[in-house]
Scaffold this active site. Structure first.
Site, short mmCIF file in Angstrom:
data_model
loop_
_atom_site.label_atom_id
_atom_site.label_comp_id
_atom_site.label_asym_id
_atom_site.label_seq_id
_atom_site.Cartn_x
_atom_site.Cartn_y
_atom_site.Cartn_z
CG HIS A 1 7.62 4.47 -4.17
ND1 HIS A 1 7.48 3.56 -5.18
CD2 HIS A 1 7.89 3.76 -3.05
CE1 HIS A 1 7.65 2.35 -4.70
NE2 HIS A 1 7.90 2.43 -3.41
CB CYS B 1 -0.92 -0.01 1.22
SG CYS B 1 -0.05 0.17 2.79
NE ARG C 1 12.24 -2.15 0.76
CZ ARG C 1 12.97 -1.15 0.33
NH1 ARG C 1 13.43 -0.25 1.15
NH2 ARG C 1 13.27 -1.06 -0.94
CB ALA D 1 4.07 -0.57 2.04
#
Ligand code: SF4
Lengths: 493, 71
Positions: free
Chosen positions: A195, A62, A96, A65
């Site tokens: 992003h 999403c 990550r 994220a």
């Protein structure tokens, strides 16, 4: 799969789509294609960045994220508050593997989980007061934190909290950077919009902090690494190469990066962009506003590294150009030895990839250096500009799939029979149970770095270790075992 | 009326980038491109056409401009 023709691949796509209802089939057809070098613009052959269809398994994330997990999360000296209920942050915490230097909990905070832990009353009465209090607490408990980002989870947008107002107020009060990020999970079709939103918030709330301040002594060789998240140390093994050729790396975005580095980036001479998807927005902005050009590069595998080093050097004077040649020369012995050792063990093996960001196209070169062939590739959340760049990298008549569904990926794997699959954790165990060697290519399967010459050696070792592991022949899914085999297992128990 | 960022490619050509759509295409033809003005009808390599009232003096690229879809 070199022998397979375009028609055969097309037939394969049709065969796999056969089970879908008519409407879904029509939609999914647009997301699957056979690579053709004749096509110059990907929009002629593939549709991307569309909402996933209900009823199929997608592995997308999403917007939260994309912002918290990818762009902002690795900035080490800021506290990133997962604003909303506790789960979003807790279940994605430290997954990550963005490496960093610092003392966690003192001056760096990447692997910690900060949340405003919303309860019913916060939803009903709003959470702005709580947020205000949290930011004060953070400042008291972690005085060395350089700032706070507010990473909105879904409820924030739904209940209409004014996080921008809180951010402005607290920023003034504490004299620290406080960035509100409107990255509620429901925005957009995948993490990709996250992003973008995160890039915009850097632009609006952090990047311009040192505009008009010339106290930073710059050199003609200042560059920054943009879009390297230092997974398993990737940015470090890239940085050494750049420094060795004579450049000065002023900032790293955002793996092992800091707020100060972000603020200094507009002062560099060239932005080096590794992950185009997640950080092209801010690079474009810096080009427009500060006149800093940007350049895409690829540090996977010696062929692409040499190409990229030369491309980077071409933006500088002869000193750097010589530096690039020197670096390539210096590592030659090392990477040739790696290729000599592993190539015979990996030659001719077929790989299928399905990852996000830049990897579905960037890693192809590294596999080719080892004599392997990538026969299928695809992105979780790419846009058409990514596919434009992918067409050139992939062989003709290979498969390209966008936002592939669990079913399609499995069927493709059964038909194409790759020797290795590189994808994420959600796919890993399915393919391992099918007896197909698998590497988790999001966080390098707990290995890495894979960037740079040092990374290539590790990459080659990992691929060999996985592919030539004797365990694969012993694995057979229970349902594909014959009844005698099953009896034998039962008898031995 | 999309906002479009126009930037130079390394080879000197112009790139037409529609931020909203993440679409990047090369400009194949610009109607007015001289010392004083830049703009008019702009054609991309994929055949689509956009329009902007000629800008004077010609903008320095990269820059963001507002285009209309040409009919
Ligand atoms: S979609 Fe919403 S609730 Fe789910 S992880 Fe993302 S922000 Fe949290």
């Amino acid at each position: 799969m070199a022998a397979i023709s375009k028609e055969e691949t097309e037939a394969l796509i049709q065969e796999v789509l056969e089970v879908y209802p008519e409407k879904l089939k029509k939609d999914r057809t647009k997301h699957l294609t056979v690579n053709d070098h004749e096509v110059e613009q990907s929009k002629k052959c593939i549709t991307s960045n569309r909402k996933s269809q209900p009823g199929v398994m997608t592995v997308r994330g999403c917007a939260y994220a994309g912002s918290k997990g990818v762009v902002w999360g690795p900035i080490k000296d800021m506290v990133h508050v997962s604003h909303g209920p506790v789960g979003c942050g807790q279940y994605s915490r430290a997954g990550r593997r963005n490496y960093y230097i610092g003392t966690t909990g003192v001056n760096t905070f990447v692997t910690m989980n900060f949340t405003s832990d919303f309860q019913e009353k916060d939803i009903v009465f709003g959470g702005d007061k709580k947020l205000d209090k949290i930011i004060t607490e953070i400042d008291q408990l972690f005085p060395l934190s350089k700032g706070v980002t507010i990473q909105s989870e879904c409820p924030i947008g739904l209940i209409g909290d004014d996080i921008e107002a809180v951010a402005k107020k607290k920023s003034k009060e504490l004299d620290k950077t406080v960035v509100p990020v409107r990255c509620e999970g429901f925005r957009g079709v995948s993490q990709s919009l996250g992003h973008h939103i995160a890039n915009d918030s850097i632009r609006d709330w952090a990047l311009g902090a040192r505009d008009g301040d010339d106290s930073f002594e710059s050199t003609p060789y200042d560059v920054s690494i943009i879009g390297d998240y230092n997974i398993g140390g990737d940015a470090w093994s890239s940085r050494t190469l750049l420094e060795e050729m004579g450049l000065r790396v002023v900032s790293q975005w955002s793996g092992d990066g800091s707020l100060a580095e972000i603020e200094l980036t507009p002062k560099v001479k060239l932005n080096l962009l590794h992950c185009y998807r997640s950080m092209n927005y801010i690079s474009r902005h810096m080009e427009e506003k500060y006149g800093v050009p940007w350049l895409e590069y690829n540090f996977f595998g010696p062929t692409k590294i040499a190409e990229s080093l030369r491309k980077i050097a071409s933006h500088f004077d002869d000193k750097i150009k010589e530096g690039a040649e020197r670096v390539i020369e210096r590592y030659k012995g090392e990477y040739e030895a790696v290729i000599e050792k592993y190539r015979p063990r990996l030659e001719g093996k077929k790989v299928m990839l399905y990852v996000g960001g830049l990897r579905p196209r960037h890693i192809i070169g590294a596999y080719e250096d080892l004599g392997m062939e990538v026969v299928g590739t695809g992105y979780e959340f790419a846009h058409n500009d990514d596919y434009d760049r992918t067409i050139k990298e992939m062989g003709n008549a290979t498969l390209i799939y966008d936002d592939v569904t669990g079913f399609e990926f499995e069927e493709f794997a059964k038909k194409v029979k790759p020797d290795l699959i590189g994808s994420g954790i959600k796919e890993k165990y399915i393919f391992q149970k099918m007896g197909i060697p698998f590497r988790q290519m999001h966080s390098w399967d707990y290995s890495g770095p894979y960037h740079g010459y040092d990374g290539f050696a590790i990459f080659a070792r990992d691929m060999d270790m996985t592919l030539n592991n004797p365990c694969w022949n012993m694995l057979k899914a229970p349902w594909s075992q014959s009844s005698e085999e099953a009896d034998a297992v039962a008898a031995s128990a | 009326m999309p906002n479009v960022m126009i930037r130079r490619k390394p080879d000197g050509g112009l790139l037409f980038y529609i931020a909203k759509k993440d679409q990047e295409d090369v400009i194949s033809k610009v109607e007015v491109d001289n010392e004083e003005q830049w703009g008019g009808e702009v054609e991309l390599t994929d055949g689509s056409r956009y329009y902007i009232d000629p800008v004077s003096p010609p903008p320095r690229f990269p820059t963001t401009l507002r285009f209309k879809r040409a009919v």
